[in-house]
Scaffold this motif. Structure first.
Motif, short mmCIF file in Angstrom:
data_model
loop_
_atom_site.label_atom_id
_atom_site.label_comp_id
_atom_site.label_asym_id
_atom_site.label_seq_id
_atom_site.Cartn_x
_atom_site.Cartn_y
_atom_site.Cartn_z
N PHE A 260 46.97 1.07 26.80
CA PHE A 260 47.09 0.82 28.23
C PHE A 260 46.64 2.06 28.99
N GLY A 261 46.49 1.91 30.30
CA GLY A 261 46.13 3.04 31.15
C GLY A 261 47.09 3.15 32.32
N VAL A 262 47.17 4.34 32.88
CA VAL A 262 48.03 4.60 34.04
C VAL A 262 47.21 5.40 35.05
N SER A 263 47.28 5.01 36.32
CA SER A 263 46.55 5.75 37.36
C SER A 263 47.52 6.24 38.42
N ARG B 70 38.89 7.54 37.71
CA ARG B 70 37.51 7.08 37.87
C ARG B 70 37.22 5.97 36.87
N PRO B 71 36.28 5.08 37.18
CA PRO B 71 35.92 4.04 36.21
C PRO B 71 35.53 4.61 34.85
N ASP B 72 34.86 5.77 34.84
CA ASP B 72 34.48 6.37 33.55
C ASP B 72 35.70 6.73 32.71
N ASP B 73 36.81 7.09 33.36
CA ASP B 73 38.03 7.39 32.63
C ASP B 73 38.55 6.16 31.90
N VAL B 74 38.41 5.01 32.54
CA VAL B 74 38.86 3.76 31.92
C VAL B 74 38.08 3.48 30.65
#
Length: 207
Positions: free
Chosen positions: A85-88, A71-75
């Motif tokens: 960095f992030g991973v989805s 979700r955008p909130d997770d970002v």
């Protein structure tokens, strides 16, 4: 540092499920000692963001990312925790836009050619293939290389020490993701030397 730069720091990115925040720092130190610097802390437990903050503060050589961004909130929360960095597991426009707006390097999840085209249209030349084994594994990545010769992948899901070399031999695979570097039993037992040994073996999978 771009996602591509991060993926090229080592052949294996451990997918970490941290149940207790007190395990975060010794686990990260054990992995880094074995040559594994890039760590994905998944949002599968309530202490995930606290674990990221702890590792960031105590293990400066670790490049810590947050996984399972859906979700955008997770970002926004990952950025606030100091993630590099992030991973989805997948990708859709609002999530990609949130990562771009937050300035968070993102490894978006893909499974099909249409998914790859979606992330490429948003400017992503590196992505995750997930779940890799179920999506066709090595054969799928070979097929993807034809229409997308310049797309890099980090296959994750169902990969272990035995199957990883087959993926790493492909020209479009930058690294693989796997949970075998931090087995739950070893983490709960605090057997950090055993985890360092697993990390050393993983680091040697690609010269």
């Amino acid at each position: 540092m771009s996602v591509t730069d991060i993926l090229r720091l080592g052949p294996v990115m451990p997918v970490l499920v941290i149940d207790a925040v007190e395990h975060a720092v010794p686990l990260a130190r054990a992995l880094v000692a074995g040559g594994v610097r890039v760590l994905e802390v998944t949002l599968r437990t309530p202490v995930a963001f606290d674990a990221v903050r702890a590792i960031r503060a105590a293990v400066p050589d670790a490049v810590v990312g947050v996984g399972t961004l859906t979700r955008p909130d997770d970002v926004a929360a990952a950025r606030a925790a100091g993630a590099a960095f992030g991973v989805s597991p997948g990708a859709y426009p609002a999530l990609l836009a949130a990562a771009a707006q937050a300035g968070l390097p993102l490894l978006p999840g893909t499974m099909t050619p249409s998914d790859v085209m979606t992330v490429r249209a948003a400017g992503y030349t590196a992505c995750k293939l997930f779940p890799a084994a179920q999506a066709g594994g090595v054969g799928m990545l070979k097929a993807m290389h034809g229409p997308f010769p310049d797309q890099l992948f980090c296959p994750t899901g169902g990969i272990d020490a035995a199957s990883a070399p087959g993926f790493l031999a492909l020209p479009n695979v930058a690294c693989v993701g796997g949970s075998w570097l931090a087995p739950k039993a070893l983490v709960q037992a605090g057997d950090w030397p055993a985890i360092t040994a697993l990390a050393q073996a993983a680091s040697a999978l690609r010269a």
